[in-house]
Design a protein around this motif. Sequence first.
Motif, PDB file in Angstrom:
ATOM      1  N   GLU B 465      48.554  53.429  51.789  1.00  0.00           N
ATOM      2  CA  GLU B 465      48.422  54.195  52.459  1.00  0.00           C
ATOM      3  C   GLU B 465      46.700  55.374  52.839  1.00  0.00           C
ATOM      4  N   ASP B 466      46.281  55.820  51.363  1.00  0.00           N
ATOM      5  CA  ASP B 466      45.481  56.123  51.208  1.00  0.00           C
ATOM      6  C   ASP B 466      44.450  55.434  52.003  1.00  0.00           C
ATOM      7  N   CYS B 467      44.237  54.049  51.710  1.00  0.00           N
ATOM      8  CA  CYS B 467      43.146  53.036  52.399  1.00  0.00           C
ATOM      9  C   CYS B 467      43.455  53.423  53.759  1.00  0.00           C
ATOM     10  N   SER B 469      44.211  56.111  55.601  1.00  0.00           N
ATOM     11  CA  SER B 469      44.066  57.225  55.934  1.00  0.00           C
ATOM     12  C   SER B 469      43.202  57.146  55.659  1.00  0.00           C
ATOM     13  N   TRP B 470      41.848  56.368  54.268  1.00  0.00           N
ATOM     14  CA  TRP B 470      41.080  56.737  55.056  1.00  0.00           C
ATOM     15  C   TRP B 470      39.938  56.204  55.993  1.00  0.00           C
TER      16      TRP B 470
END
Lengths: 461, 595
Positions: B465-467, B469-470
């Motif tokens: 998810e972080d990825c 979003s990033w």
Amino acid sequence: MNFSELFKQSNQLCKVSPDGKYLATCVQYRLVIRDVSTLQILQLYTCLDQITHMEWASDSLFILCAMYKRGLVQVWSLEQPDWHCKIDEGSIGLVSSRWSPDGRHILNTTEFHLRITVWSLCTKAVSYIKYPKACQKGTDFSRDGCYMALAERRDCKDYVSVFVCDDWHLLRHFETETQDLAGLEWSPNGCVLAVWDSCLEYKVLLYSLDGRLLSTYSAYEWSLGVKSVTWSPSSQFLAIGSYDEKVRILNHITWKKIAQFDHPATINNAKAVVYKEVERRTAVGSDDLSLHNITIGTTLFNTQSKYEICPLPVQIPVVKPDPDRANPKIGVSTLAFSSDSRYLATKNDNMASVVWIWDMQKMNLEAVLEQTSAVRCFQWDPRRPRLALCTANTKLYLWSPAGCVSVQVPTEGGFQVQSLSWHGSGDSLILLGKEQLCLCFMDTDQEDKSHAGTEDLRAAL
Amino acid sequence: MGEWWTAVPTETSMGSYEISSISHVTMSPSRQNNLMSMYSSAGLSKSSYSVISAFCTEDNIPQCISYISQELASLGLSSTCIKASSPGGAGLDTVPALNAMYELLQIHRRNMCTLEELEKEQLKKSNTLEQMQMSNSRLKDQLELSIREKSGLHETERQLHLKIKTLQSCLKTEKDEVQKLQSIIASRASQYSHDAKRKEREAAKLKERLSQLLVERRDKKLAIDVLNSLGRSDGKRSHWKTTKVTASHEDEMYKSLLSDYEERQRALMLENTELKKVLQQMKKEMIHILSPCQPSTRGATAEDSQADSDGEEKAGDSSREMLDQSCEHAREQLTNSIRQQWRKLRSHVEKLDNQASQVQNEMESNNEVIPKEIHEDEMEKMRCEVQQCKEFIHTQQLLLQQQLNTSFDDETAALLNDCYTLEEKERLKEEWKLFEEQKRNFERERKNFTEAAIRLGREKKAFEEDCASWLKNQFLNMTPFTDRRSCSSSDGQSALSIRSEPEMRMSSTKAQLAKSLTYATVSTPKPTQSASVPSTAELYRTLRLMPDSSSSRHSHRGRWQESSTIEGGDTRVKSKTRVRCGNIFSLGEDENSLT
């Protein structure tokens, strides 16, 4: 056991002072006085010529150095190095010089035994004693220094004169029943004078201090007789060694023989221990074979030796003497009692490599030391029953009732022990070579160490 | 031998004589000559019968009768006188004639018998004679031999005598020689001693002269040169020589002698007292030993001790007395008593010795018996023990057998079976417990794993998810149109792929990663359950510990092993090389050593 380095000496002139503090050695014409404990040179005196005789005065304060060829005697003082004294015997010659027991008189025997000159260092007075006899042992001082016995020869008869050493007063003068007196010796207590005839006749005479004949002893006739005579330190026994290879012990009460010690060629006395010195050559490494060692020679051929106890019976090498020659090499020539009179060491001349030790309490043979070469000299420790002997090699041999050891003297240059003498305390031993000397310090706790019978005590250095 | 031969003829003559004498006996003495003459007259006629027949003829019958009667009378047969049947007739009275004949025949027979006997005897005699002769010859031989020996001995004796004589003469000459030599020696010795004395005298004279000369010459060199005179060693001044001084010297000498004698006497006294003590002690002990052994009752011993103490006291007194007494007397007493005691002791000891020897003998005799008895006793004991042991073993065997026999009984078998089953059950129960324990452990572990997996999954999700979003942010930032945020991700991706290769690859891997993850999540039939409890393989896969390209665990392990073996091989090679090096080195060394 520790050994000092080698010091030079000449004529085997090396003596410890009677008080045991100093060691005097002669090197050519120089007299060197060292401290016995530190071996540092304390004094150095220069004499006029090569010293042929040297003697300490009884109080250790003076030393006389005699130069027989020149007929000169020089006396040195230890306390006052500047003090000097020179006695010139002149053209009459000098063959023997000695201190009187008081250390203030010097007795010089002139050539041909014409007379004995007594020089007083106190008064510069000189007195003469005529007709001294030239023999094996012509003069003897009693142990306490009071009396001097002198053998004389007048009108083909033997006489003995007893002098009081204090003022050279003639105390007694008597004729002895000898054909040709060979020697005389005071008993250690100074009351009996033993006189013996020349080897042509076995005769020992015992005179009291006042000149009375106490006893005459003759073991046999028609054969060569007495060779050596020694008193035991206790004055109890008189040991007589003779040409028949026997030692006879006389007692001091009846003056009769109480024991006879034979020196048989085969020992099968079960009570005796026979120690035989066994040599084994050390393997010489090839790198040791350098020119240096060859030049030294003797060190190269150094052999280790040890004593082995031989099972009985033991055959001892005997050299048959030449009967056509005078003074044949046979018979007991050396006798020595231990300081406690317990043991007697003897040497029979036709068994030159063997020393015999006899127990004087049991009156039997205690030990036999068979060396690989002829025994040159042996002497008892003045304090303990311990015998030191040397055979002109690089080893020192010691015997005590506990056992026997052979010690290699760890010196370079082929130092061969020709002669030895104990220090008065028995703690050190002076070993004399041909031109060198070495001091051997005994361990004071020697008694604690167990002498294994055949242990080879290499010098602990 | 000659004698023997000479003796022979005489004997033969003797034999002939004997024979003749025998013949004489048979004949009447009166008729002898007659007969002889008759024989001679008859000459050597062969038949005697003819002679006898010639004796009586028809003519001279009476004469014959008378002659015969005479003859018979002379023979003592007068009673049966032959008479003519008729005087002057030729007839003969037959009865007496026959009687006479018979008697004559008897006589003749007797004579024959005696003759035979005599002949036998003669034979015997001759035999003995022969023997005698034999022995005689033998003895003669011996005699001869001994005579010879004797002569030989005589000869040697003579020779020895001669030798002795010569030796004696030799000895004499030797003795003479010795005497001569001795005399020579003696003369030489005397000559030598004389010469020696002369020489010595001369030497003495010379010495005297020399010293005189030296004194006269006033030898300048003879001198003492002292820096300063010394004090006497004792610190005293020297004395003048006076009579007093000499007397004091004498005194001193005698004093020292006296002290020596005193010392010696003291020593002797000490020794003497010591010896006396020893003697006393010996005596006491002897008395003690020799005192008759009394029964060892208390009173007696007390008395004994008292007596002993008395004796000791006495002894002490006596010894003291003895010391006080004159020496000789005391000595005599002491020696006498000691001697007496000694004798007693000796006899006692001898007695004891005898006893001891007896006892020893007895002992020796017993020695053989006692051990035997002991031995037998021991043997008996041992036998008993052996017997006991055997019995014991036997009973044990019996018991064992009984047990074995009884074990086949049904009841016991059932019992035993029950026992076994019970035991088995017990064991199984325990095992079951162990299993359950293990199971529980496993389950716990599994739970742990699953939890960890869930956690990881969550984290991964969060990371993604972080990825995402990033990436989104990145994308949005990169795009010049920040307002176009609603642009599709594929575009972004393409744009991304266009931009740079590594990043694209990275993104692709990431996409793959995501894909796989989505696949995994999707493929699980029970997503909830699988999420909670995934398989270990999956877990590994998800944890990237294992390549997902269908490589089994085995192969993986194999690879690991391979690598390890390779490594090992490397090391081995290395070691090999090392070893070879070492070998070379050592070889080199060897070569060195060889050279």
